[in-house]
Design a protein around this motif. Structure first.
Motif, short mmCIF file in Angstrom:
data_model
loop_
_atom_site.label_atom_id
_atom_site.label_comp_id
_atom_site.label_asym_id
_atom_site.label_seq_id
_atom_site.Cartn_x
_atom_site.Cartn_y
_atom_site.Cartn_z
N GLU A 182 0.85 -1.19 0.00
CA GLU A 182 0.00 0.00 0.00
C GLU A 182 0.89 1.24 0.00
OE1 GLU A 182 -3.66 2.15 2.45
OE2 GLU A 182 -2.89 0.21 3.12
N VAL A 183 0.80 2.01 -1.05
CA VAL A 183 1.66 3.18 -1.20
C VAL A 183 1.18 4.29 -0.26
CG1 VAL A 183 2.35 5.03 -2.78
CG2 VAL A 183 2.33 2.65 -3.57
N ALA A 184 2.15 4.88 0.45
CA ALA A 184 1.86 5.99 1.35
C ALA A 184 2.26 7.33 0.76
CB ALA A 184 2.57 5.78 2.69
N MET A 185 3.38 7.35 0.03
CA MET A 185 3.87 8.60 -0.55
C MET A 185 4.90 8.28 -1.62
SD MET A 185 6.48 9.90 2.48
CE MET A 185 5.42 9.40 3.84
N ASP A 186 5.21 9.27 -2.45
CA ASP A 186 6.29 9.13 -3.42
C ASP A 186 7.63 9.17 -2.70
OD1 ASP A 186 4.47 9.06 -5.50
OD2 ASP A 186 4.58 11.23 -5.85
N THR A 187 8.65 8.55 -3.29
CA THR A 187 9.99 8.69 -2.76
C THR A 187 10.58 10.00 -3.29
OG1 THR A 187 11.33 7.70 -4.52
CG2 THR A 187 10.17 6.18 -3.04
N PRO A 188 11.71 10.46 -2.75
CA PRO A 188 12.30 11.69 -3.28
C PRO A 188 12.67 11.61 -4.76
CG PRO A 188 13.23 11.17 -1.13
CD PRO A 188 12.40 9.99 -1.53
N SER A 189 12.89 10.39 -5.26
CA SER A 189 13.37 10.26 -6.64
C SER A 189 12.44 9.48 -7.54
CB SER A 189 14.75 9.59 -6.65
OG SER A 189 14.67 8.29 -6.07
N SER A 190 11.27 9.03 -7.05
CA SER A 190 10.37 8.24 -7.89
C SER A 190 8.92 8.48 -7.49
CB SER A 190 10.71 6.75 -7.81
OG SER A 190 10.52 6.26 -6.49
N ASP A 191 8.03 8.23 -8.45
CA ASP A 191 6.60 8.34 -8.22
C ASP A 191 6.02 6.95 -8.04
OD1 ASP A 191 6.70 11.13 -8.63
OD2 ASP A 191 6.55 10.85 -10.81
N LEU A 192 5.39 6.71 -6.90
CA LEU A 192 4.82 5.41 -6.61
C LEU A 192 3.31 5.44 -6.85
CD1 LEU A 192 6.75 4.44 -3.35
CD2 LEU A 192 7.36 4.00 -5.74
N PRO A 193 2.76 4.41 -7.51
CA PRO A 193 1.35 4.46 -7.90
C PRO A 193 0.40 4.06 -6.78
CG PRO A 193 2.34 2.45 -8.71
CD PRO A 193 3.44 3.22 -8.05
N ARG A 194 -0.61 4.85 -6.55
CA ARG A 194 -1.70 4.45 -5.67
C ARG A 194 -2.60 3.48 -6.42
NH1 ARG A 194 1.79 8.54 -4.31
NH2 ARG A 194 1.19 9.53 -2.33
N ALA A 195 -3.11 2.48 -5.71
CA ALA A 195 -3.97 1.48 -6.34
C ALA A 195 -5.31 2.09 -6.72
CB ALA A 195 -4.19 0.31 -5.39
N MET A 196 -5.77 1.77 -7.93
CA MET A 196 -7.06 2.23 -8.42
C MET A 196 -8.12 1.12 -8.32
SD MET A 196 -6.24 5.29 -9.00
CE MET A 196 -7.71 5.91 -9.81
N SER A 197 -7.71 -0.07 -7.93
CA SER A 197 -8.62 -1.15 -7.59
C SER A 197 -8.01 -1.85 -6.38
CB SER A 197 -8.79 -2.13 -8.76
OG SER A 197 -7.54 -2.56 -9.28
N LEU A 198 -8.76 -2.75 -5.73
CA LEU A 198 -8.27 -3.35 -4.50
C LEU A 198 -6.88 -3.97 -4.70
CD1 LEU A 198 -9.01 -3.93 -1.54
CD2 LEU A 198 -9.98 -6.11 -2.30
#
Length: 302
Positions: free
Chosen positions: A145-161
């Motif tokens: 479960e993504v909480a936030m982006d890292t300083p150097s990358s974009d992490l995707p939030r889930a759009m389905s379960l």
């Protein structure tokens, strides 16, 4: 669609399982992935993966309900008696972005997935909350479960379960040699490195508490793609049945902008492939420096 294709995007992973019907009950029934294709594994596709003896194996392909262009393909194949997860080089795990990670142990109760790492926050890595499970073929799946982006990358939030694979983990014979190969052969970027107490590795090799592992990210600009892990010298080459897919997490499929830009040797010549995954693009497979299989699809997208 919860992610957009660009050079290096993870378009899928192949999992080897001893019982396709039971695995479908897990991936479709418990993870909630949509079934999009079934049938025998085509001979020319198996040959392109360097695994001609896998031809004709029962096969299924699934995708997340978000509609993300990322597919998990299940191939039925007998277990290899010498394979033990997290002890061999090659693809160690696929990380899926999910919602409500703390609810997943209950959702998987009674399934073929075995929880080996319950959800927990990791010191020094506040960006996501992971948990780890093993499937029926001893494939490792991380539900993060993504909480936030890292300083150097974009992490995707889930759009389905359960959503798409957003990082693949490589157990490397030589971490920096692998990083260099992905930089030069596939034209990807070296990201940040982290030093942490890696519980999965420590447990697999009976390392004392506090043993640290270095991991390095490989990405395309801010798109995360690979986590390349240092593995202890006790690790071994992954055993496999002759001419067949390696067990567990067998292969990863990546989008690339152009084959002409790569410095790789294909197992067989690229061919035009159709269907939900390939979309009428050229595809071919290479083998990475730790023996890992990487299928490349030429999407023309930068």
């Amino acid at each position: 669609m919860s992610h957009h294709l660009k050079h290096g995007t993870i378009m899928g992973g192949v999992v080897v399982t001893p019982d396709l019907d039971a695995a479908l009950a897990d991936y479709q029934g418990r993870l909630g992935l949509d079934l999009v294709e079934t049938g025998p594994l085509a001979a020319d596709l198996a040959a392109s993966w360097g695994c001609p003896q896998s031809a004709g194996a029962p096969y299924a392909m699934l995708r997340p309900q978000s509609g993300a262009h990322c597919f998990i393909r299940l191939v039925e194949q007998a277990d290899h008696p010498d394979f033990k997860p997290t002890r061999t080089y090659g693809w160690a795990a696929y990380e899926l972005t999910v919602k409500d990670v703390f609810g997943w142990p209950d959702r998987l109760e009674g399934s073929g997935f075995r929880v080996i790492g319950p959800p927990k926050e990791i010191a020094g890595l506040p960006y996501f909350i992971p948990m780890q499970v093993l499937g029926r073929g001893d494939e490792m799946i991380y539900l993060n479960e993504v909480a936030m982006d890292t300083p150097s990358s974009d992490l995707p939030r889930a759009m389905s379960l359960t959503d798409h694979i957003f990082i693949v983990i490589l157990a490397a014979q030589d971490r920096m040699a692998s990083v260099d190969w992905y930089r030069h052969a596939l034209r990807l970027d070296e990201g940040d490195s982290y030093t942490l107490e890696y519980s999965m590795i420590n447990a697999a090799f009976a390392k004392p508490a506090g043993t640290q592992t270095v991991i390095t990210m490989v990405q395309n600009e801010r798109l995360p793609i690979l986590e390349i892990d240092d593995y202890p010298p006790e690790a071994t080459i992954r055993p496999a049945h002759a001419g067949m897919l390696p067990p567990g997490n067998a292969m990863v499929t990546l989008a690339v902008e152009s084959f002409d830009d790569l410095d790789v040797e294909f197992l067989t010549e690229p061919v035009l492939r159709h269907g939900d995954l390939y979309m009428g693009n050229m595809a071919a497979t290479v083998r990475g420096p730790s023996g890992e299989l990487i299928e490349l699809i030429e999407t023309g997208l930068s």
